[in-house]
Write a protein that holds these residues in place. Structure first.
Motif, mmCIF file in Angstrom:
data_model
loop_
_atom_site.group_PDB
_atom_site.id
_atom_site.type_symbol
_atom_site.label_atom_id
_atom_site.label_comp_id
_atom_site.label_asym_id
_atom_site.label_seq_id
_atom_site.Cartn_x
_atom_site.Cartn_y
_atom_site.Cartn_z
ATOM 1 N N HIS A 279 60.571 49.869 58.135
ATOM 2 C CA HIS A 279 59.501 48.858 58.157
ATOM 3 C C HIS A 279 59.345 48.239 56.773
ATOM 4 C CE1 HIS A 279 55.477 47.051 58.494
ATOM 5 N NE2 HIS A 279 55.660 47.087 59.786
ATOM 6 N N LEU B 52 60.042 53.651 63.134
ATOM 7 C CA LEU B 52 59.059 53.196 62.129
ATOM 8 C C LEU B 52 59.645 53.054 60.726
ATOM 9 C CD1 LEU B 52 56.009 52.680 61.659
ATOM 10 C CD2 LEU B 52 55.756 55.117 61.236
ATOM 11 N N GLU C 77 62.693 49.449 64.620
ATOM 12 C CA GLU C 77 61.895 48.624 63.715
ATOM 13 C C GLU C 77 62.802 47.739 62.839
ATOM 14 O OE1 GLU C 77 58.825 47.844 63.416
ATOM 15 O OE2 GLU C 77 59.133 46.724 61.558
ATOM 16 N N PHE D 164 47.202 51.801 66.555
ATOM 17 C CA PHE D 164 47.846 50.628 65.945
ATOM 18 C C PHE D 164 48.370 49.723 67.045
ATOM 19 C CE2 PHE D 164 50.555 48.176 63.198
ATOM 20 C CZ PHE D 164 49.938 48.269 61.946
ATOM 21 N N TRP D 165 48.110 48.443 66.940
ATOM 22 C CA TRP D 165 48.479 47.469 67.991
ATOM 23 C C TRP D 165 47.787 47.816 69.317
ATOM 24 C CZ3 TRP D 165 49.580 43.023 66.544
ATOM 25 C CH2 TRP D 165 50.529 42.725 65.556
ATOM 26 N N HIS E 253 55.911 57.307 69.649
ATOM 27 C CA HIS E 253 55.854 56.551 68.389
ATOM 28 C C HIS E 253 55.125 57.413 67.371
ATOM 29 C CE1 HIS E 253 55.822 53.211 65.659
ATOM 30 N NE2 HIS E 253 54.524 52.991 65.740
ATOM 31 N N ARG F 34 47.814 50.232 71.127
ATOM 32 C CA ARG F 34 48.761 50.864 72.055
ATOM 33 C C ARG F 34 48.060 51.867 72.966
ATOM 34 N NH1 ARG F 34 52.416 50.939 67.240
ATOM 35 N NH2 ARG F 34 54.232 49.626 67.705
ATOM 36 N N HIS G 59 62.250 42.746 65.702
ATOM 37 C CA HIS G 59 62.063 41.426 65.085
ATOM 38 C C HIS G 59 62.872 41.394 63.790
ATOM 39 C CE1 HIS G 59 59.490 43.706 62.462
ATOM 40 N NE2 HIS G 59 58.713 44.024 63.460
ATOM 41 N N THR H 109 55.697 43.772 66.376
ATOM 42 C CA THR H 109 56.317 44.838 67.167
ATOM 43 C C THR H 109 55.755 44.899 68.569
ATOM 44 O OG1 THR H 109 56.619 46.123 65.175
ATOM 45 C CG2 THR H 109 56.663 47.338 67.223
ATOM 46 N N PHE I 190 53.347 57.126 64.889
ATOM 47 C CA PHE I 190 52.319 56.493 64.054
ATOM 48 C C PHE I 190 50.999 56.547 64.817
ATOM 49 C CE2 PHE I 190 51.192 54.473 60.323
ATOM 50 C CZ PHE I 190 50.638 53.220 60.480
#
Ligand code: GP9
Ligand code: MN
Length: 620
Positions: free
Chosen positions: A410, A407, A255, A349-350, A343, A352, A470, A297, A345
């Motif tokens: 972040h 994560l 991250e 989220f996203w 992951h 996934r 990123h 992400t 989390f």
């Protein structure tokens, strides 16, 4: 007054419907707000969204309205109950993309019994009111409004509701850029704007995208795209072909890991001592860029596992989750690999949980599969994530492909206690200082993990890939970064060259270690690995970094660099990277710009028209 009284009597059913739906929406909002619940911030967008729904009722003839009200109320109540039970299981809001994929509902179906609460039936109790109204109105010959009045009433209410609602949606899009178009955090939208708006925005995004997909594409263009990709992937691979065949693949997406912290110190203390050490034991690509766009992400994940560009707007993980792909996990799975994404989390989220199935991950270890024994920032700490992930990795069949997404580092990097101390000197209480503390923590967690892999003997039989997803420091903080880097006259080209992330490939026995200066990006990871693992990956837009002469990196906005020139699409300007001077466009540069735009267009067509599905059909 008499007139007003008549109007109220005439629409008393709509008023009651409005009140009960607002109450239900607020009640739902209360249920999903695990911390402090403020009705004040939620009630206004909720009222605006319910006004829009109620406006439709003005079109209905008076004597038909009670029946329509009962049906509409029943539908909404059932949706509220389903949303609530879905939230209890997934801690998320169902999206059309989930329903469209039909994925995971199986798991929630099996648990619905344990999730459902009798109190959920309270969402239906107001139906009695509307059944009573239906009976009551049977004996009241209230004057019918003519069609013109009904249309005017509908239009006025609908436009007023949309105007009011657009203010709240716009405000959220300003405070949370990308959220409305990518819905990376659907729960947040429901908490801020109400569940009706959350569903409305989701339906709008999906329908708008689906409509854009119904533009036609000629068969000739499909063939051109296909042959472009095949030439791309059949580029002469001689270096390291099959070097890692049969080995495990451990890919770690870190991250917000930006390259500028590598080998940097503050008052003599290394920011990333572990990465600095492992870089010296690995193949290190020091001109490697992130190419993410609105999908953040998830764009990085999408590129590294598909070698396709991010969606032109929104997030591919959300808008194209039902597409067919020839992703890295699927290719490895077809070559006998066990595959897992990890992951710490929430799984949704996203989006996934939905798209990982389309990409070919057999397993997705997410928040529910970890003991949340230590939290930093958004969730499970990287140290605990890596420790627990090692045990999960050891349980997989070999050979395996594991894709780990960290994560803790972040934005906004504010968990000072969690990150531990790092002597920041002049950078105390600055964003870059907070980031340095965070990334130092993650570096330590990563270092422990790599050491444990080595102790377990897994390093000896695995390829480890580490890269950043990123940037961490946004453009509005460029002065802080310039000061940290000792850059006096920060400009567009210097800023662009700072948008690199580390890209590391570790081979057993530290083979092939060294610095590789080829200009590359996240889209090149998949073809580079397919050469190492001798996979037949045809449909890629990236290049193999170990066998590529042309080091062009294309960014989502049309900008590109080839190592000597940088083209900035926003300012339509070319720069010489070495001298930082502006260049005048010539035929060669124009051709490169057009080629970059063409590749982005090809990628957009592949997503929009689900071309990989067509190509796969032809291959069958
Ligand atoms: C959440 C994490 C962060 O799962 O991947 O995503 P980002 O906000 O960086 O796109
Ligand atoms: Mn990220």
């Amino acid at each position: 007054m008499k007139k007003l009284k008549n109007i109220i009597v005439n629409i008393i059913d709509i008023i009651l419907f409005f009140v009960t739906v607002v109450i239900k929406t607020i009640t739902y909002g209360r249920q999903i707000q695990e911390n402090y619940f403020s009705i004040h911030s939620l009630i206004y967008p909720v009222i605006a969204s319910v006004i829009i729904i109620c406006s439709l009722l003005f079109l209905v003839k008076r004597n038909k309205r009670p029946r329509i009200l009962i049906i509409l109320n029943l539908i909404l109540s059932i949706v509220f109950i389903c949303d609530l039970n879905y939230y209890r299981y997934f801690k998320d809001i169902p999206s059309l993309s989930v329903l469209r994929n039909g994925i995971l509902l199986g798991s929630v179906k099996s648990s619905i019994g344990s999730l459902f609460k009798l109190s959920d039936l309270l969402f239906l109790c107001d139906l009695i009111i509307f059944i009573f109204i239906k009976e009551f109105l049977r004996y009241r010959n209230i004057k019918e409004n003519n069609l013109k009045i009904r249309i005017i009433s509908f239009a006025a209410t609908f436009l007023f509701g949309c105007f009011l609602n657009s203010i709240y949606i716009y405000n959220l899009s300003v405070t949370q850029p990308r959220l409305i178009s990518t819905m990376f955090n659907r729960v947040y939208i429901a908490k801020e704007l109400g569940i009706i708006n959350a569903h409305g925005i989701d339906i709008y995004n999906i329908v708008k995208n689906e409509l854009s997909r119904h533009t036609s594409i000629t068969e000739e263009k499909e063939i051109i795209i296909k042959s472009f990709m095949e030439n791309n992937s059949n580029a002469l691979n001689s270096n390291l072909t099959g070097e890692s065949k049969g080995k495990n693949l451990i890919m770690i997406q870190v991250e917000a890991l930006q390259q500028f912290v590598i080998d940097k110190t503050i008052n003599g203390k290394e920011i990333t001592p572990n990465l600095n050490r492992w870089i010296k034991r690995s193949a290190y690509f020091n001109n490697f860029f992130y190419q993410t766009s609105a999908g953040g992400t998830s764009d990085a994940e999408f590129m590294s596992n598909n070698s396709l560009y991010p969606a032109p707007s929104g997030a591919a993980y959300y808008l194209y989750s039902s597409n067919e792909y020839n992703a890295l996990p699927e290719l490895l799975r077809n070559n006998g690999y066990d595959t897992a994404a990890l992951h710490g989390f929430k799984s949704t989220f996203w989006n996934r949980d939905v798209i990982y199935k389309s990409l070919g991950f057999n397993n997705f270890f997410n928040e529910k599969d970890y003991i949340i024994n230590e939290k930093i920032g958004l969730g499970l700490s990287d140290k605990s994530f890596f420790e627990q992930s090692l045990e999960k990795i050891k349980s997989l069949q070999k050979p395996f492909y594991t894709f780990l997404i960290t994560l803790s580092s972040h934005f906004p990097f504010e968990d000072r206690i969690g990150y531990g101390d790092f002597p920041l000197g002049d950078y105390e209480n600055t964003l870059i200082g907070d980031y340095i503390r965070a990334v130092h923590y993650t570096d330590e967690a990563l270092g422990n993990f790599l050491e444990n892999l080595e102790k377990e003997g897994l390093l000896q039989e695995s390829i480890v890939v580490i890269y950043g997803d990123h940037s961490a420091i946004s453009k509005d903080k460029q002065d802080e970064l310039a000061k940290f880097m000792g850059i006096e006259d920060m400009n567009e080209i210097k800023w662009a060259m700072l948008q690199k992330v580390p890209m590391i490939i570790h081979f057993p026995e530290d083979k092939h270690k060294g610095v590789y200066e080829t200009f590359g990006g996240q889209i090149d990871i998949y073809p580079t690995l397919s050469n190492l693992f001798s996979l037949d990956s045809y449909d890629v837009l990236g290049k193999d970094l170990f066998n590529s002469k042309n080091g062009t990196v294309i960014f989502r906005d049309g900008s590109f660099t080839d190592g000597s020139v940088y083209y900035s699409a926003p300012s339509n300007s070319y720069f010489d990277i070495k001298t930082n001077t502006k260049l005048v466009e010539n035929e060669y540069l124009k051709l490169k710009k057009e080629n970059a735009a063409m590749q982005l267009e090809y990628s957009d067509d592949i997503l929009k028209h689900n071309l990989l599905k067509k190509y796969n059909k032809i291959k069958e």
